[in-house]
Write an enzyme that holds these catalytic residues in place. Sequence first.
Site, PDB file in Angstrom:
ATOM      1  N   TYR A   1       5.697 115.793  51.025  1.00  0.00           N
ATOM      2  CA  TYR A   1       6.305 117.084  51.824  1.00  0.00           C
ATOM      3  C   TYR A   1       7.277 117.681  50.890  1.00  0.00           C
ATOM      4  O   TYR A   1       6.939 118.851  50.243  1.00  0.00           O
ATOM      5  CB  TYR A   1       6.754 116.711  53.005  1.00  0.00           C
ATOM      6  CG  TYR A   1       7.412 118.002  53.675  1.00  0.00           C
ATOM      7  CD1 TYR A   1       6.908 118.873  54.237  1.00  0.00           C
ATOM      8  CD2 TYR A   1       8.899 118.211  53.791  1.00  0.00           C
ATOM      9  CE1 TYR A   1       7.231 119.888  55.112  1.00  0.00           C
ATOM     10  CE2 TYR A   1       9.676 119.152  54.284  1.00  0.00           C
ATOM     11  CZ  TYR A   1       8.701 120.258  54.971  1.00  0.00           C
ATOM     12  OH  TYR A   1       9.239 121.172  55.693  1.00  0.00           O
TER      13      TYR A   1
ATOM     14  N   SER B  31      11.189 124.769  51.621  1.00  0.00           N
ATOM     15  CA  SER B  31      12.217 123.764  52.276  1.00  0.00           C
ATOM     16  C   SER B  31      13.388 123.283  51.381  1.00  0.00           C
ATOM     17  O   SER B  31      13.119 123.126  50.181  1.00  0.00           O
ATOM     18  CB  SER B  31      11.547 122.521  52.951  1.00  0.00           C
ATOM     19  OG  SER B  31      12.466 121.436  53.487  1.00  0.00           O
TER      20      SER B  31
ATOM     21  N   ASN C 283       3.631 130.414  56.416  1.00  0.00           N
ATOM     22  CA  ASN C 283       4.722 129.626  57.226  1.00  0.00           C
ATOM     23  C   ASN C 283       4.273 128.406  57.713  1.00  0.00           C
ATOM     24  O   ASN C 283       4.909 127.436  57.809  1.00  0.00           O
ATOM     25  CB  ASN C 283       5.154 130.519  58.491  1.00  0.00           C
ATOM     26  CG  ASN C 283       5.949 129.527  59.574  1.00  0.00           C
ATOM     27  OD1 ASN C 283       7.174 129.402  59.231  1.00  0.00           O
ATOM     28  ND2 ASN C 283       5.274 128.913  60.507  1.00  0.00           N
TER      29      ASN C 283
ATOM     30  N   ALA D 142       1.604 130.588  63.536  1.00  0.00           N
ATOM     31  CA  ALA D 142       2.504 131.405  64.585  1.00  0.00           C
ATOM     32  C   ALA D 142       2.283 130.818  65.858  1.00  0.00           C
ATOM     33  O   ALA D 142       2.928 131.567  66.720  1.00  0.00           O
ATOM     34  CB  ALA D 142       1.933 132.771  64.253  1.00  0.00           C
TER      35      ALA D 142
ATOM     36  N   ALA E 217       5.152 118.999  47.791  1.00  0.00           N
ATOM     37  CA  ALA E 217       4.494 120.341  48.184  1.00  0.00           C
ATOM     38  C   ALA E 217       5.389 121.445  48.238  1.00  0.00           C
ATOM     39  O   ALA E 217       4.987 122.538  47.778  1.00  0.00           O
ATOM     40  CB  ALA E 217       3.752 120.208  49.361  1.00  0.00           C
ATOM     41  N   LYS E 218       6.643 121.266  48.749  1.00  0.00           N
ATOM     42  CA  LYS E 218       7.488 122.363  49.085  1.00  0.00           C
ATOM     43  C   LYS E 218       8.206 122.963  47.535  1.00  0.00           C
ATOM     44  O   LYS E 218       8.330 124.024  47.671  1.00  0.00           O
ATOM     45  CB  LYS E 218       8.468 122.070  50.133  1.00  0.00           C
ATOM     46  CG  LYS E 218       8.232 121.918  51.361  1.00  0.00           C
ATOM     47  CD  LYS E 218       7.786 123.273  51.987  1.00  0.00           C
ATOM     48  CE  LYS E 218       7.258 123.258  53.367  1.00  0.00           C
ATOM     49  NZ  LYS E 218       6.683 124.376  54.030  1.00  0.00           N
TER      50      LYS E 218
HETATM   51  N1  LIG Z   1      12.151 123.209  61.356  1.00  0.00           N
HETATM   52  C1  LIG Z   1      12.749 122.902  60.365  1.00  0.00           C
HETATM   53  O1  LIG Z   1      13.815 122.516  60.484  1.00  0.00           O
HETATM   54  C2  LIG Z   1      12.202 123.374  58.928  1.00  0.00           C
HETATM   55  C3  LIG Z   1      12.932 123.071  57.802  1.00  0.00           C
HETATM   56  C4  LIG Z   1      12.385 123.408  56.642  1.00  0.00           C
HETATM   57  C5  LIG Z   1      11.270 124.021  56.440  1.00  0.00           C
HETATM   58  N2  LIG Z   1      10.713 124.190  57.293  1.00  0.00           N
HETATM   59  C6  LIG Z   1       9.257 124.681  57.342  1.00  0.00           C
HETATM   60  O2  LIG Z   1       8.971 125.783  58.179  1.00  0.00           O
HETATM   61  C7  LIG Z   1       7.657 125.948  58.514  1.00  0.00           C
HETATM   62  C8  LIG Z   1       7.468 126.175  59.958  1.00  0.00           C
HETATM   63  O3  LIG Z   1       8.179 124.941  60.524  1.00  0.00           O
HETATM   64  P1  LIG Z   1       8.198 124.619  62.130  1.00  0.00           P
HETATM   65  O4  LIG Z   1       9.246 123.774  62.332  1.00  0.00           O
HETATM   66  O5  LIG Z   1       8.351 125.963  62.716  1.00  0.00           O
HETATM   67  O6  LIG Z   1       6.801 124.308  62.392  1.00  0.00           O
HETATM   68  P2  LIG Z   1       6.056 123.712  63.785  1.00  0.00           P
HETATM   69  O7  LIG Z   1       5.703 122.344  63.508  1.00  0.00           O
HETATM   70  O8  LIG Z   1       7.201 123.772  64.918  1.00  0.00           O
HETATM   71  O9  LIG Z   1       5.000 124.748  63.786  1.00  0.00           O
HETATM   72  C9  LIG Z   1       3.825 124.640  62.905  1.00  0.00           C
HETATM   73  C10 LIG Z   1       2.689 125.586  63.261  1.00  0.00           C
HETATM   74  O10 LIG Z   1       1.790 125.303  62.237  1.00  0.00           O
HETATM   75  C11 LIG Z   1       0.394 125.106  62.671  1.00  0.00           C
HETATM   76  N3  LIG Z   1      -0.411 124.529  61.986  1.00  0.00           N
HETATM   77  C12 LIG Z   1      -0.593 123.301  61.435  1.00  0.00           C
HETATM   78  N4  LIG Z   1      -1.639 122.770  60.851  1.00  0.00           N
HETATM   79  C13 LIG Z   1      -2.041 124.185  60.583  1.00  0.00           C
HETATM   80  C14 LIG Z   1      -3.535 124.597  59.705  1.00  0.00           C
HETATM   81  N5  LIG Z   1      -4.015 123.870  59.206  1.00  0.00           N
HETATM   82  N6  LIG Z   1      -3.702 125.884  59.868  1.00  0.00           N
HETATM   83  C15 LIG Z   1      -3.008 126.999  60.637  1.00  0.00           C
HETATM   84  N7  LIG Z   1      -1.974 126.541  61.291  1.00  0.00           N
HETATM   85  C16 LIG Z   1      -1.311 125.110  61.405  1.00  0.00           C
HETATM   86  C17 LIG Z   1       0.757 124.436  64.122  1.00  0.00           C
HETATM   87  O11 LIG Z   1      -0.246 124.527  65.095  1.00  0.00           O
HETATM   88  C18 LIG Z   1       1.967 124.994  64.570  1.00  0.00           C
HETATM   89  O12 LIG Z   1       1.873 126.179  65.399  1.00  0.00           O
HETATM   90  C19 LIG Z   1       6.870 124.793  57.799  1.00  0.00           C
HETATM   91  O13 LIG Z   1       6.272 125.216  56.687  1.00  0.00           O
HETATM   92  C20 LIG Z   1       8.047 123.781  57.673  1.00  0.00           C
HETATM   93  O14 LIG Z   1       7.593 123.016  56.492  1.00  0.00           O
HETATM   94  C21 LIG Z   1      10.871 123.978  58.821  1.00  0.00           C
END
Ligand SMILES: NC(=O)c1ccc[n+]([C@@H]2O[C@H](COP(=O)([O-])OP(=O)(O)OC[C@H]3O[C@@H](n4cnc5c(N)ncnc54)[C@H](O)[C@@H]3O)[C@@H](O)[C@H]2O)c1
Length: 249
Positions: A155, A141, A88, A18, A158-159
């Site tokens: 990735y 994802s 998330n 978050a 996992a998803k």
């Molecule tokens: N952004 C996209 O386009 C997209 C697309 C498909 C899926 N997703 C999924 O949505 C989710 C969020 O994506 P995002 O783009 O906002 O990610 P992001 O990289 O912007 O943020 C990820 C957050 O997770 C935290 N984090 C990392 N490792 C951690 C750990 N071990 N324990 C606790 N926190 C941890 C980070 O510090 C960061 O705050 C992810 O699961 C990602 O795979 C994102």
Amino acid sequence: MPNVDFRFHDTVVAVTGAAIGIGRAAARAFAAAGAAAYFLDIDEVAGSEAAGGSGVFVKCDVTAPDSISLAMSRIETNHGRLDVLVNNAGGFAAQRNTEDVPLEEWKRILDLNLTSVFLMSKAAVPLLRKSTGGRIVNMGSLAGQLTSYRTAPPYASAKAGVHSLTRVMASELATEGITVNAIAPSAVLTERIVELRDEQERAETARSIPLGRYQTPEELAAWVLFLASAEAGFVTGQTFGVNGGRYMG
Ligand SMILES: NC(=O)c1ccc[n+]([C@@H]2O[C@H](COP(=O)([O-])OP(=O)(O)OC[C@H]3O[C@@H](n4cnc5c(N)ncnc54)[C@H](O)[C@@H]3O)[C@@H](O)[C@H]2O)c1
């Protein structure tokens, strides 16, 4: 903030990952809707800043059982229950072919994206049972749904596992009134994406999306809030493709 009028007063919510991106948008939206919102993240500085005065930041590594246990104990001490868990936290890996992926990278990405959902959910279920309508929302994802989409093998695997675990846990918990759903986004314009992809790459991605653009984190957060709401109480075991029409399954 999403323009969705859900009310989460007297609702205890934990969102992982978050500190930035989608997780921050979701946790802030819950806080704005009246929830006691717990911002869980490994990044203490960005996490505290994200929570600000409206939520509670708790340092939590979603890959580490002891760290998860401490975070859950804190929520239990403060509220005696948890109403909503949003799994998330997740992350991306280098895009390379399977034969080139080092085992260490494979394990790290599975730990962060899939084992974390198992560990967090396992720790949260006893607290969710104390809610009148527990909710788990998992972040999957498009990478876990499509094979024609270039992504990182650990990735994508996992998803796909997250989508599957969503169905399994939904079946296990349905009789207890706890719902488990997943969202499968495709291209959300977070600061990480802006750092990772230059303007030309982002324009190419936008062209590959039928609706012609990236989604905002706030738009996606609205889906998280809907699935966590009382109104979504008859929905479980689903993975919602919130992807601008990139995959119409
Ligand atoms: N952004 C996209 O386009 C997209 C697309 C498909 C899926 N997703 C999924 O949505 C989710 C969020 O994506 P995002 O783009 O906002 O990610 P992001 O990289 O912007 O943020 C990820 C957050 O997770 C935290 N984090 C990392 N490792 C951690 C750990 N071990 N324990 C606790 N926190 C941890 C980070 O510090 C960061 O705050 C992810 O699961 C990602 O795979 C994102």
